[in-house]
Motif scaffolding. Structure first.
Motif, PDB file in Angstrom:
ATOM      1  N   GLY A  56      57.764 -34.480  41.054  1.00 46.85           N
ATOM      2  CA  GLY A  56      56.677 -35.127  41.778  1.00 46.85           C
ATOM      3  C   GLY A  56      56.686 -34.792  43.258  1.00 46.85           C
ATOM      4  N   ASN A  57      57.868 -34.774  43.857  1.00 43.16           N
ATOM      5  CA  ASN A  57      57.970 -34.461  45.285  1.00 43.16           C
ATOM      6  C   ASN A  57      57.644 -32.999  45.577  1.00 43.16           C
ATOM      7  N   VAL A  58      58.139 -32.098  44.734  1.00 40.64           N
ATOM      8  CA  VAL A  58      57.845 -30.671  44.927  1.00 40.64           C
ATOM      9  C   VAL A  58      56.344 -30.423  44.801  1.00 40.64           C
ATOM     10  N   THR A  59      55.726 -31.041  43.803  1.00 40.39           N
ATOM     11  CA  THR A  59      54.281 -30.883  43.613  1.00 40.39           C
ATOM     12  C   THR A  59      53.505 -31.388  44.830  1.00 40.39           C
ATOM     13  N   THR A  60      53.918 -32.533  45.366  1.00 42.93           N
ATOM     14  CA  THR A  60      53.235 -33.091  46.539  1.00 42.93           C
ATOM     15  C   THR A  60      53.358 -32.168  47.745  1.00 42.93           C
ATOM     16  N   ILE A  61      54.545 -31.630  47.968  1.00 43.35           N
ATOM     17  CA  ILE A  61      54.743 -30.717  49.100  1.00 43.35           C
ATOM     18  C   ILE A  61      53.870 -29.474  48.947  1.00 43.35           C
ATOM     19  N   ILE A  62      53.793 -28.942  47.746  1.00 42.78           N
ATOM     20  CA  ILE A  62      52.945 -27.765  47.512  1.00 42.78           C
ATOM     21  C   ILE A  62      51.485 -28.092  47.808  1.00 42.78           C
ATOM     22  N   HIS A  63      51.031 -29.274  47.383  1.00 44.25           N
ATOM     23  CA  HIS A  63      49.651 -29.686  47.676  1.00 44.25           C
ATOM     24  C   HIS A  63      49.427 -29.800  49.180  1.00 44.25           C
ATOM     25  N   THR A 116      61.754 -26.764  40.852  1.00 45.57           N
ATOM     26  CA  THR A 116      62.172 -28.119  40.481  1.00 45.57           C
ATOM     27  C   THR A 116      63.566 -28.107  39.870  1.00 45.57           C
ATOM     28  N   ALA A 117      63.805 -27.170  38.958  1.00 43.45           N
ATOM     29  CA  ALA A 117      65.116 -27.083  38.307  1.00 43.45           C
ATOM     30  C   ALA A 117      66.215 -26.775  39.315  1.00 43.45           C
ATOM     31  N   ALA A 118      65.927 -25.885  40.277  1.00 41.05           N
ATOM     32  CA  ALA A 118      66.932 -25.521  41.278  1.00 41.05           C
ATOM     33  C   ALA A 118      67.302 -26.719  42.145  1.00 41.05           C
ATOM     34  N   VAL A 119      66.294 -27.498  42.542  1.00 38.71           N
ATOM     35  CA  VAL A 119      66.558 -28.681  43.362  1.00 38.71           C
ATOM     36  C   VAL A 119      67.364 -29.709  42.572  1.00 38.71           C
ATOM     37  N   THR A 120      66.935 -29.981  41.338  1.00 43.79           N
ATOM     38  CA  THR A 120      67.638 -30.964  40.506  1.00 43.79           C
ATOM     39  C   THR A 120      69.088 -30.560  40.279  1.00 43.79           C
ATOM     40  N   ASP A 121      69.311 -29.306  39.937  1.00 45.44           N
ATOM     41  CA  ASP A 121      70.676 -28.827  39.667  1.00 45.44           C
ATOM     42  C   ASP A 121      71.563 -28.961  40.899  1.00 45.44           C
ATOM     43  N   ARG A 133      70.783 -38.769  50.548  1.00 41.64           N
ATOM     44  CA  ARG A 133      71.367 -37.425  50.496  1.00 41.64           C
ATOM     45  C   ARG A 133      70.621 -36.529  49.515  1.00 41.64           C
ATOM     46  N   ALA A 134      70.171 -37.102  48.410  1.00 47.34           N
ATOM     47  CA  ALA A 134      69.449 -36.308  47.414  1.00 47.34           C
ATOM     48  C   ALA A 134      68.207 -35.670  48.030  1.00 47.34           C
ATOM     49  N   TYR A 135      67.512 -36.415  48.882  1.00 46.23           N
ATOM     50  CA  TYR A 135      66.315 -35.860  49.515  1.00 46.23           C
ATOM     51  C   TYR A 135      66.663 -34.752  50.503  1.00 46.23           C
ATOM     52  N   HIS A 136      67.755 -34.912  51.222  1.00 45.16           N
ATOM     53  CA  HIS A 136      68.131 -33.873  52.181  1.00 45.16           C
ATOM     54  C   HIS A 136      68.648 -32.620  51.474  1.00 45.16           C
ATOM     55  N   VAL A 137      69.379 -32.809  50.378  1.00 45.08           N
ATOM     56  CA  VAL A 137      69.805 -31.649  49.589  1.00 45.08           C
ATOM     57  C   VAL A 137      68.586 -30.933  49.023  1.00 45.08           C
ATOM     58  N   GLY A 138      67.647 -31.696  48.480  1.00 47.27           N
ATOM     59  CA  GLY A 138      66.436 -31.100  47.927  1.00 47.27           C
ATOM     60  C   GLY A 138      65.632 -30.351  48.973  1.00 47.27           C
ATOM     61  N   GLN A 139      65.544 -30.926  50.164  1.00 52.09           N
ATOM     62  CA  GLN A 139      64.840 -30.266  51.263  1.00 52.09           C
ATOM     63  C   GLN A 139      65.473 -28.920  51.584  1.00 52.09           C
ATOM     64  N   SER A 140      66.796 -28.880  51.636  1.00 49.87           N
ATOM     65  CA  SER A 140      67.503 -27.642  51.944  1.00 49.87           C
ATOM     66  C   SER A 140      67.232 -26.566  50.898  1.00 49.87           C
ATOM     67  N   LEU A 149      64.667 -26.358  48.763  1.00 48.81           N
ATOM     68  CA  LEU A 149      63.265 -25.940  48.771  1.00 48.81           C
ATOM     69  C   LEU A 149      62.961 -25.032  49.958  1.00 48.81           C
ATOM     70  N   LEU A 150      63.522 -25.346  51.121  1.00 48.57           N
ATOM     71  CA  LEU A 150      63.265 -24.510  52.293  1.00 48.57           C
ATOM     72  C   LEU A 150      63.871 -23.118  52.138  1.00 48.57           C
ATOM     73  N   ARG A 151      64.999 -23.008  51.447  1.00 51.86           N
ATOM     74  CA  ARG A 151      65.548 -21.672  51.185  1.00 51.86           C
ATOM     75  C   ARG A 151      64.551 -20.842  50.381  1.00 51.86           C
TER      76      ARG A 151
END
Length: 418
Positions: free
Chosen positions: A56-63, A26-31, A99-106, A108-110
């Protein structure tokens, strides 16, 4: 080549490992979002809301990965929807949200790909797992992006009705322009800019009880009680925040924190950050910048019991506002300077308060004792101990770190371990 059941089993392993590192993810995505998308890091409240949305989004994806949950069974997290609505209220472009969602996706996928590597599968099997996980994440991001974009647009349409009443867009244009022209704002608002202004930011310390209308009424009541030279200029920024300017006329009138404290209802839930009164268009803008700095200091630690009124010229506020732009680095610096004095708890707090009073009274044990209502020898003992406990020896560094602790509270106070 592994079969579908084995791909699913490997996906469950990745989900478990992601959950173990959920806080770091979560911290890595936010930063990364804050670093790459301009304008999302300007308000501590919005940063906190972004972090809650990301979590919230990271938790949902993990679930989804751990429990094979289909996309049509999901509900968006409240934090994600509220963050989208707040960006709409603040007139942050919708493109920044997407853009925030696409950056976060990138990001998390790493992390996911690194965890696939840890499974030590063959290249073919790894690619199967990667494709499966990537498809799930892509499907979720596509779904949630559409949902929050619609929430953003709905809120934007609703909020535009409020903005037209309080001239938000016109005020924003004047504040942002490199060559400000007061004509349009004066014509639309009938607020004169060729006078002295004191900028305020009003917000609620209890969001469930104070509405925008109540914040607006509070700003106007302050103008009356402080005998301002006419009606204030008031604009709602979001459902919990109002900007205001009090007109002080052309006679060079001053206004300070105690004046505002005495005019504000002490039993209410409204807090106020204010700038220094200043003249003309430049003063209108500069006083607001100062109010924003005071607001930043006041909201970095929202859970802290704090004063209802915070001013830019209050002791340490201007400097601490600059340090608050990078709380993590500031926290580390405070710990380097104060050591155990930066710990949580009553003992460290007493030493900080005593040393701060000692510095504030010109290194006088007697005057510090009078201020703290304790014996002079008690002050002398505490000061000696505090200076011995602090790793730093430079008085300016120590005094500054104490001011940071006083103003930012839990945001910088805590575990002193490296």
């Amino acid at each position: 080549m592994i079969d579908d059941a084995e791909v699913t089993a490997r996906t469950h392993v990745i989900a478990r490992r992601l959950r173990e590192d959920e806080g770091a993810a979560t911290a890595a995505v936010t930063d990364e979002i804050l670093a790459r998308i301009r304008g999302l890091d300007e308000d501590p409240v919005l940063v906190d809301m972004l972090d809650a949305s990301v979590h919230g989004n990271v938790t949902t994806i993990i679930h989804m990965l751990a429990n094979d949950i289909a996309i049509d069974r999901l509900q968006p997290t409240t934090a994600a929807v509220e963050y989208a609505r707040r960006l709409a209220q603040r007139d942050v472009p919708a493109n920044s949200l997407v853009r925030a969602y696409h950056v976060g996706q990138s990001v998390l996928l790493r992390d996911v790909y690194a965890k696939v590597d840890e499974l030590a599968l063959s290249t073919t099997d790894s690619m199967q797992v990667v494709r499966h996980v990537t498809d799930i994440v892509y499907e979720y991001i596509d779904w949630i992006t559409k949902y929050v974009f619609e929430a953003y647009e709905d809120e934007r349409r609703r909020w535009m009705g409020v903005e037209s009443n309080v001239l938000t867009s016109t005020i924003h244009a004047l504040l942002a322009s490199s060559t400000p022209d007061p004509t349009h704002l004066e014509r639309e608002s009938r607020y004169r800019l060729d006078q002295r202004h004191c900028a305020l930011i009003l917000w609620s310390s209890d969001e469930d009880e104070v509405t925008v209308r109540e914040l607006d009424r509070t700003a106007r009541a302050l103008a009356v009680r402080l005998r301002s030279d006419g009606e204030p200029l008031v604009t709602a920024i979001d459902r919990q925040t109002v900007w205001a300017w009090l007109p002080l006329g052309r006679r060079g009138r001053q206004l300070d924190g105690p004046d505002l404290e005495s005019a504000l209802d002490p039993a209410g839930h409204v807090r106020v950050a204010h700038g220094t009164p200043a003249d003309g268009v430049d003063g209108f803008r500069r006083s607001h910048q100062q109010a924003q700095a005071a607001f930043t200091v006041a909201t970095v630690s929202p859970d802290r019991r704090a004063r209802h009124v915070v001013g830019y010229r209050d002791r340490g506020v201007g400097l601490v506002a600059l340090l608050a732009r990078d709380v993590d680095s500031t926290r580390a610096w405070v710990r380097d300077v104060l050591g155990s004095l930066a710990a949580d708890g009553d003992a460290a707090a007493i030493l900080r308060d005593t040393l701060g009073a000692y510095f504030a009274t010109g290194d006088s044990h007697l005057r510090a004792a009078q201020r703290l209502n304790v014996h002079r020898n008690t002050v002398k003992y505490r000061v000696t101990k505090a200076l011995a406990d602090a790793p730093a020896s430079d008085r300016l560094d120590i005094a500054t770190a104490l001011a940071v602790c006083d103003l930012l509270g839990p945001a910088v106070i805590g575990d002193t371990a490296p």
